[in-house]
Design a protein around this motif. Structure first.
Motif, PDB file in Angstrom:
ATOM      1  N   LEU A  46      24.899   2.255  19.420  1.00 28.38           N
ATOM      2  CA  LEU A  46      24.669   1.100  18.558  1.00 28.38           C
ATOM      3  C   LEU A  46      25.130  -0.194  19.235  1.00 28.38           C
ATOM      4  O   LEU A  46      24.428  -1.203  19.221  1.00 28.38           O
ATOM      5  N   LYS A  47      26.305  -0.144  19.850  1.00 28.68           N
ATOM      6  CA  LYS A  47      26.889  -1.357  20.429  1.00 28.68           C
ATOM      7  C   LYS A  47      26.209  -1.804  21.723  1.00 28.68           C
ATOM      8  O   LYS A  47      26.380  -2.952  22.134  1.00 28.68           O
ATOM      9  N   THR A  48      25.445  -0.927  22.367  1.00 22.13           N
ATOM     10  CA  THR A  48      24.692  -1.380  23.548  1.00 22.13           C
ATOM     11  C   THR A  48      23.549  -2.308  23.137  1.00 22.13           C
ATOM     12  O   THR A  48      23.084  -3.116  23.942  1.00 22.13           O
ATOM     13  N   ILE A  49      23.119  -2.214  21.873  1.00 23.51           N
ATOM     14  CA  ILE A  49      21.976  -3.018  21.434  1.00 23.51           C
ATOM     15  C   ILE A  49      22.352  -4.485  21.291  1.00 23.51           C
ATOM     16  O   ILE A  49      21.560  -5.374  21.632  1.00 23.51           O
ATOM     17  N   ASN A  50      23.572  -4.774  20.801  1.00 24.33           N
ATOM     18  CA  ASN A  50      23.981  -6.185  20.669  1.00 24.33           C
ATOM     19  C   ASN A  50      25.001  -6.592  21.741  1.00 24.33           C
ATOM     20  O   ASN A  50      25.667  -7.608  21.606  1.00 24.33           O
ATOM     21  N   ARG A  51      25.107  -5.797  22.793  1.00 21.25           N
ATOM     22  CA  ARG A  51      25.932  -6.096  23.962  1.00 21.25           C
ATOM     23  C   ARG A  51      27.434  -6.152  23.665  1.00 21.25           C
ATOM     24  O   ARG A  51      28.184  -6.770  24.408  1.00 21.25           O
ATOM     25  N   LEU A  52      27.864  -5.490  22.606  1.00 20.41           N
ATOM     26  CA  LEU A  52      29.307  -5.285  22.450  1.00 20.41           C
ATOM     27  C   LEU A  52      29.798  -4.312  23.510  1.00 20.41           C
ATOM     28  O   LEU A  52      30.976  -4.298  23.869  1.00 20.41           O
ATOM     29  N   ILE A  53      28.879  -3.477  24.002  1.00 27.28           N
ATOM     30  CA  ILE A  53      29.140  -2.580  25.132  1.00 27.28           C
ATOM     31  C   ILE A  53      27.995  -2.747  26.128  1.00 27.28           C
ATOM     32  O   ILE A  53      26.826  -2.741  25.740  1.00 27.28           O
ATOM     33  N   GLU A  54      28.352  -2.911  27.389  1.00 24.28           N
ATOM     34  CA  GLU A  54      27.338  -3.030  28.438  1.00 24.28           C
ATOM     35  C   GLU A  54      27.134  -1.665  29.094  1.00 24.28           C
ATOM     36  O   GLU A  54      28.092  -1.031  29.536  1.00 24.28           O
ATOM     37  N   PRO A  55      25.894  -1.162  29.170  1.00 21.87           N
ATOM     38  CA  PRO A  55      25.658   0.144  29.804  1.00 21.87           C
ATOM     39  C   PRO A  55      25.849   0.099  31.312  1.00 21.87           C
ATOM     40  O   PRO A  55      25.707  -0.955  31.930  1.00 21.87           O
ATOM     41  N   ASN A  56      26.179   1.259  31.872  1.00 19.65           N
ATOM     42  CA  ASN A  56      26.254   1.380  33.327  1.00 19.65           C
ATOM     43  C   ASN A  56      24.870   1.511  33.941  1.00 19.65           C
ATOM     44  O   ASN A  56      24.638   1.097  35.076  1.00 19.65           O
ATOM     45  N   GLU A  57      23.972   2.134  33.193  1.00 13.67           N
ATOM     46  CA  GLU A  57      22.609   2.353  33.688  1.00 13.67           C
ATOM     47  C   GLU A  57      21.625   2.133  32.546  1.00 13.67           C
ATOM     48  O   GLU A  57      21.978   2.252  31.372  1.00 13.67           O
ATOM     49  N   GLY A  58      20.378   1.843  32.908  1.00 15.38           N
ATOM     50  CA  GLY A  58      19.333   1.660  31.927  1.00 15.38           C
ATOM     51  C   GLY A  58      19.370   0.276  31.306  1.00 15.38           C
ATOM     52  O   GLY A  58      20.179  -0.575  31.685  1.00 15.38           O
TER      53      GLY A  58
END
Length: 257
Positions: A46-58
């Motif tokens: 969920l948090k990768t969608i609003n950039r509260l968490i940045e993914p390592n890949e993808g």
């Protein structure tokens, strides 16, 4: 509307992954419930969608635009976010809490005031509550304010992380049903993390099941209730039926006494 493409996230430099190789597409105006055990990666996704968490890949895209190209603060003002802890500012009135994002992005004050009054009515709270502090409201009332604040800047996407989990069952059921009406009325796209399978079945158009950082099932409620090749998914989706059968047996037992 939302595309998650081969997204992975590790918090320890790659030794273990909270989510790994996740792919998900969410059409506009869809209500998606994300379910799974604790630690399965639901909140991280969920948090990768609003950039509260940045993914390592993808990458994550909204309307075809990679979210990594949008400043985080600008992105989050376009996406409503509601979570279990609510996070209202305790020193601010309810009106100030609801109006904070429109004011931050420069709405004229008359427009802000009109939006606050519109939203307090939309979430079924008396206007007299606008002058109160969060501590003066019940948990269910504060959660209604949290939803109003998330909707204040007219987002078209809502992310919800266990939004009703801390509420008593009656309030939880009522607020969930009312939010579903808001979702339809405002033509929102909603992703909701929940541990409650029955809640997911009753509210969502589509259920995504996660396990160990991966999506293991994705379908409409009636499809997943009808059966799945994964035995753990079948057990999970059988839960509402088992609960209903136990209640029915208790009613029949009491009725026969």
């Amino acid at each position: 509307m939302i595309a998650v493409e081969n997204v992975s996230k590790s918090f320890d430099g790659g030794g273990s992954f909270a989510i790994r190789g996740v792919n998900l597409r969410v059409p506009a105006r869809t209500f998606v419930a994300i379910v799974g055990d604790s630690g399965s990666g639901k909140t991280t996704l969920l948090k990768t969608i609003n950039r509260l968490i940045e993914p390592n890949e993808g990458e994550v895209l909204i309307d075809g635009e990679p979210v990594c190209t949008v400043a985080p603060h600008a992105l989050r003002r376009r996406i409503g976010y509601v979570f279990q802890g609510i996070g209202l500012f305790p020193h601010m009135s309810i009106a100030e809490n609801i109006g904070i994002t429109p004011r931050l992005i420069g709405w004229p004050e008359p427009q802000v005031r009109a939006r606050i009054e519109e939203l307090i009515e939309l979430v079924a709270l008396p206007r007299a509550y606008l002058t109160r502090l969060p501590a003066e409201l019940s948990g269910g009332q504060r959660q209604r304010v949290g939803i109003a604040r998330a909707l204040a800047a007219r987002p078209y996407i809502m992310l919800m992380d266990e939004p009703f989990g801390a509420l008593d069952p009656l309030t939880r059921d009522a607020l969930g049903t009312e939010y579903r009406r808001l979702h339809e009325r405002m033509r929102l796209t909603t992703l909701m993390v929940t541990h409650d399978i029955l809640e997911a079945v009753l509210l969502a158009d589509r259920i995504v099941v996660m396990r160990a950082g991966a999506i293991v099932a994705d379908g409409e409620p009636h499809e997943l209730l009808s059966g799945h090749s994964d035995p753990e998914v079948r057990t999970l989706m059988d839960m509402p039926r088992r609960q209903a059968e136990r209640v029915r047996a208790l009613v029949e037992e009491r009725g026969g006494e």
